[in-house]
Design a protein around this motif. Structure first.
Motif, PDB file in Angstrom:
ATOM      1  N   GLN A 638       4.648  -2.247  -8.396  1.00 16.26           N
ATOM      2  CA  GLN A 638       5.550  -2.466  -9.525  1.00 16.26           C
ATOM      3  C   GLN A 638       6.505  -1.280  -9.690  1.00 16.26           C
ATOM      4  N   ALA A 679      11.393 -14.887 -21.134  1.00 14.37           N
ATOM      5  CA  ALA A 679      11.716 -13.549 -20.615  1.00 14.37           C
ATOM      6  C   ALA A 679      12.891 -12.999 -21.429  1.00 14.37           C
ATOM      7  N   ASP A 681      13.352 -10.223 -22.613  1.00 12.37           N
ATOM      8  CA  ASP A 681      13.730  -8.859 -22.204  1.00 12.37           C
ATOM      9  C   ASP A 681      14.858  -8.878 -21.171  1.00 12.37           C
ATOM     10  N   ARG A 725      10.449 -14.790 -13.287  1.00 10.62           N
ATOM     11  CA  ARG A 725      11.493 -14.224 -12.406  1.00 10.62           C
ATOM     12  C   ARG A 725      12.077 -15.317 -11.506  1.00 10.62           C
TER      13      ARG A 725
END
Ligand SMILES: CCCCCCCC/C=C\CCCCCCCC(=O)N[C@@H](CO)[C@H](O)/C=C/CCCCCCCCCCCCC
Ligand SMILES: O=c1ccn([C@@H]2O[C@H](COP(=O)(O)OP(=O)(O)O[C@H]3OC[C@@H](O)[C@H](O)[C@H]3O)[C@@H](O)[C@H]2O)c(=O)[nH]1
Length: 842
Positions: A638, A679, A681, A725
């Motif tokens: 990550q 999502a 963010d 994603r």
């Protein structure tokens, strides 16, 4: 008369005819690995002969030459019967008369055989001495020195040689084997294979060290400090004593027996060393470490240690090393030394050559001592507690912690301190030495747990003092443990206020302690806005008790939320967002723990042109494989993606700990504008940065500390993120594997084979090895030190993480639905979400 009676000791000529109790020990066979021992025996008896050849040593063994037991110290025998010698026994020139355990003590004087030799004096000199060596009664070579009145001057061997008795003459030799023969006995050689033991010896023999202050290192130190700035030369001097096993060894290079008490240029004695004292310098501004002195002793007096300490400090001054502090543990000798040099509790420093040196007691050792003291005694505190309707002085008691542990572990639903075990409460001698066990007792979880048990009347109110005591030590330990990188100098302009939004749903094991870190932030102006969507959520109780505990902190609770879209986190935060009063808004998920300087760090990255500052996701230390997997994943795969994305300007905003400029968010339509995305963010950052605002990653990572770790739960979360994603940027499914070790390695190995005729398997293995090593470095950088697990655990976690990654991505690709906490969603291409079977709430 048996044949044995004709045997004669090769050294003193003793026969059974003279003394029936005498024991004989045959000269060793030099064989493959016993040469040193055989050499020591031979040199002991015939020091002037040349024993360099194996054959000459073997002939002694072959002709059944023997030594009698009196030439061996009692520690060289297996047991008190003194019949069987230990494997590494070498004859020694010891004071048999003084050896209380020696069976020959009583008749030694009469038979005129026992005596002492200066053990450092080469055998050759002993043999030539006009007085028979074994007739010399020893003087106590290491008799305690008088308390020094003046600082000791750096050792000038010539001065000392003039005044010191011969026994105290410093060794001329600085043989590399000195340390070798001292260090090796500390390990149980029986566990080592012969070749391993030999290898250790050969490695250690390459290190050029001797006892006392090491000239070579001082010389190197001088060179190093000459090339460094004054700042870089600032350091601490730490010293510590470790136990070593009694063992003597013959060093043929220096013609010495090693293993005796040895204080370098302060002399050596016939006592066998049981302790090694090490002095080490460590840079403060720059990372450097250098051991500079070793001493071997049996009992080291405070006076002798004071002399040694001052000598070393003076040498440091001469080498331009700026020692500003000493660090040692709380042994009686150390405390006496500090007292002697003038350290007191009110003035914890001393003067040396007119320079102030701070005396620091080793914090981990202090923590263990405090725990041990609390186990034995109650501690009266300054905290007032309510007891039987009276206010009394609080008393911290170990029994409160024991009672808490019993209550906590018997609760089937919720455990405050899952790490606490019976070993923490009743540590054995070995466990008492483990800092970790003490640190886990003096922890946030135990404080929180005791307070909660008091609130539910399971523990008496007087246990409040114990909770405060535990909390104070936890804070002290944290202050020592954590790295401080944030600039705390006063700002040119006052820091802006920050509204911290904390969306909560349910209670995980570390929630109380995580939330409390927000009440103790080192930042001038902030408000805490807790958001709980259901007023019956147990999180409400935790928030209220924290508000009660920290009444001076501006904290509010918002319950019920406000439906502005499908994203439950946004819905939950919306009322608090509308009520936020400061220009900066920090959105921080429930599982995040903050260092007290984290908020300051984030604000310092919020430059004029920046609208979003986020923390890179990472994890707190925890136990178990799932925690290793989690840390390895966030610290390698990550972190690698995150850093590269940030470098390449790809939007990688993760909303678990993110500070947003409120005016920039308002330009986008506020939080509600992102309520239709799970999502939020990613879309929030996409929108804000499209208006020329910048986004920054700050220095400190986000410390996730949920405590509910399992491999399955982590993979479910990673799957959900991957699904998000893929829905937002579908090419991610194709491109992301190219950022992972195994798929990239396999592809590259195949391509290298096709293009350059390279062997695919070796190519792949080298690729994996290089990736693995880089990931280890990456993890260390993110952790800012060593991770809390072994390299083997890292290897297992890394292999697991890398091998699972393609499957996690594939699973996300194949499952169109995602679950988040209690809800399920379906995602449209582009990222909009629809809740499946929506609940009434929101
Ligand atoms: C040698 C290694 C090269 C590595 C290059 C990697 C470049 C990766 C670029 C972006 C990925 C960043 C993702 C980090 C966030 C992961 C966590 C997550 O999914 N969080 C979500 C939930 O909080 C959040 O909504 C996601 C935010 C970011 C989404 C980014 C999507 C863009 C993907 C672009 C993929 C390009 C891959 C290129 C690989 C060479
Ligand atoms: O129904 C919910 C779910 C979650 N939340 C809150 O949202 C935060 C994040 O929830 P979780 O820890 O379950 O989820 P994650 O850590 O995976 O979240 C992450 O992924 C999804 C993004 O939208 C988030 O911004 C990001 O933090 C928590 O503070 C949680 O309390 C709610 O308030 N209600």
């Amino acid at each position: 008369m048996s044949v044995n009676n004709y045997r004669k000791c090769a050294k003193c000529g003793k026969t059974r005819a003279e003394d029936m109790t005498v024991t004989y020990h045959r000269f060793p066979n030099p064989g493959k690995d016993n040469n040193t021992k055989a050499h020591a025996w031979a040199k002991y008896c015939w020091p002037n002969n040349d024993w360099s050849s194996r054959e000459s040593l073997y002939s002694l063994h072959k002709t059944n030459k023997v030594l009698c037991g009196r030439h061996f110290h009692s520690s060289q025998f297996y047991d008190s019967t003194r019949k069987k010698l230990s494997k590494f026994a070498v004859p020694e020139l010891t004071d048999l008369l003084n050896d209380e355990t020696n069976v020959f003590n009583q008749n030694a004087a009469a038979s005129n055989v026992a005596g002492l030799q200066k053990s450092r004096v080469p055998f050759s000199r002993i043999e030539n001495s006009p007085v028979s060596p074994i007739l010399v009664k020893p003087t106590n070579i290491l008799s305690p020195l008088k308390r020094p009145t003046d600082p000791i001057q750096p050792s000038k061997s010539t001065d000392k040689e003039q005044n010191a008795p011969e026994e105290m003459l410093p060794s001329k030799s600085t043989s590399t084997k000195n340390v070798q023969s001292q260090v090796l006995p500390y390990h149980d050689e029986s566990h080592l294979t012969k070749s391993a033991s030999k290898k250790c010896k050969s490695i250690l023999s390459a290190i050029n060290v001797s006892k006392g202050l090491i000239d070579t290192y001082l010389h190197l130190l001088k060179k190093m400090t000459g090339n460094q700035t004054d700042e870089e030369n600032i350091c601490i001097l730490s010293f510590d004593e470790i136990s070593i096993r009694k063992h003597l060894d013959y060093d043929s290079k220096s013609d010495e027996i090693q293993g005796f008490k040895d204080h370098g240029n302060h002399g050596r004695s016939n006592e066998i060393a049981t302790k090694a004292l090490v002095f080490m310098l460590a840079g403060i501004r720059k990372k450097w470490k250098q051991p500079i002195a070793f001493y071997f002793s049996h009992t080291l007096t405070a006076d002798r240690m004071t002399v040694i300490l001052k000598e070393i400090l003076t040498e440091c001054i001469n080498s331009n090393v700026n020692v500003v502090a000493t660090v040692c543990d709380l042994s009686t000798v150390n405390l006496k030394v500090l007292k002697t040099v003038g350290v007191t509790t009110s003035e914890p420093f001393f003067l040396h050559c007119e320079k102030e040196i701070v005396a620091i007691l080793d914090p981990p050792h202090l923590l263990k001592c405090t725990r041990n003291l609390l186990m034995k005694h109650n501690v009266e505190c300054t905290t007032d507690v309510q007891c039987n309707d009276k206010t009394v002085k609080g008393t911290a008691k170990w029994s409160h912690i024991e009672a808490f542990h019993l209550l906590d572990k018997s609760n089937a639903n919720f455990v405050f301190a899952p790490a606490l075990t019976d070993h923490h409460l009743h540590p054995n001698v070995k466990q008492q030495m483990r800092v970790k066990l003490a640190a886990q007792v003096f922890s946030h979880s135990v404080t929180a747990g005791i307070l909660a048990k008091i609130a539910s009347n399971e523990l008496p109110t007087e246990a409040h003092a114990t909770a405060t005591f535990v909390q104070n030590f936890d804070k002290l330990f944290d202050a020592w443990k954590l790295h401080r990188t944030v600039d705390r100098s006063p700002p040119e302009q006052p820091y802006p206020g920050v509204s911290i939004l904390k969306p909560l749903t349910g209670v995980d094991p570390n929630l109380f302690t995580n939330l409390e870190t927000f009440f103790t932030l080192d930042y001038p102006t902030y408000e805490l806005l807790f958001c709980v969507e259901n007023e019956r959520d147990p999180a409400v109780m935790l928030v209220n008790s924290l508000k009660h505990k920290h009444p001076h902190v501006d904290a509010k609770l918002f319950t019920g939320g406000m439906r502005v879209g499908v994203n439950p986190k946004i819905n939950n935060m919306q009322p608090a967002y509308l009520a936020a009063k400061y220009p900066l808004v920090l959105i921080s998920d429930a599982g995040i723990r903050m260092r007290d300087d984290s908020l300051l760090d984030m604000v310092q990255h919020m430059r004029e042109d920046v609208a979003i500052v986020h923390q890179m996701p990472f994890t707190c230390d925890a136990e178990g494989f799932a925690a290793v997997y989690e840390k390895v994943f966030f610290g390698t795969a990550q972190a690698r993606m995150y850093m590269c994305a940030d470098l390449l300007g790809i939007n990688c905003h993760v909303g678990m700990s993110s500070m947003v400029r409120r005016c920039a968010l308002e330009e986008s339509g506020g939080l509600r504008a992102f309520g239709d995305y799970l999502a939020e963010d990613y879309f929030l950052a996409k929108d804000i940065t499209s208006r020329q605002w910048k986004m920054r990653v700050c220095s400190l990572p986000a410390l996730q500390n949920t405590g509910t770790r399992s491999v399955g739960a982590l993979q479910a979360r990673l799957r959900r993120w991957a699904r998000l994603r893929i829905a937002m940027v579908p090419t991610t499914a194709l491109l992301e594997p190219l950022s992972e070790c195994m798929p990239l390695g396999a592809g590259a190995a195949w391509a290298a084979g096709q293009l350059f005729g390279a062997e695919p398997l070796p190519f792949f293995l080298v690729h994996v090895l290089a990736w693995f090593l880089s990931d280890w470095l990456m993890l260390r950088a993110v952790q800012n030190g060593s991770p809390p697990f072994t390299k083997v655990q890292f290897l297992l976690g890394w292999v697991w993480s890398e091998c699972c990654a393609p499957f996690v991505l594939a699973a996300a690709l194949l499952s169109p639905e995602i679950s988040w906490r209690t809800r399920s969603y379906r995602l449209d291409w582009g990222g909009r979400a629809h809740e499946l079977n929506p609940k009434l709430k929101f």
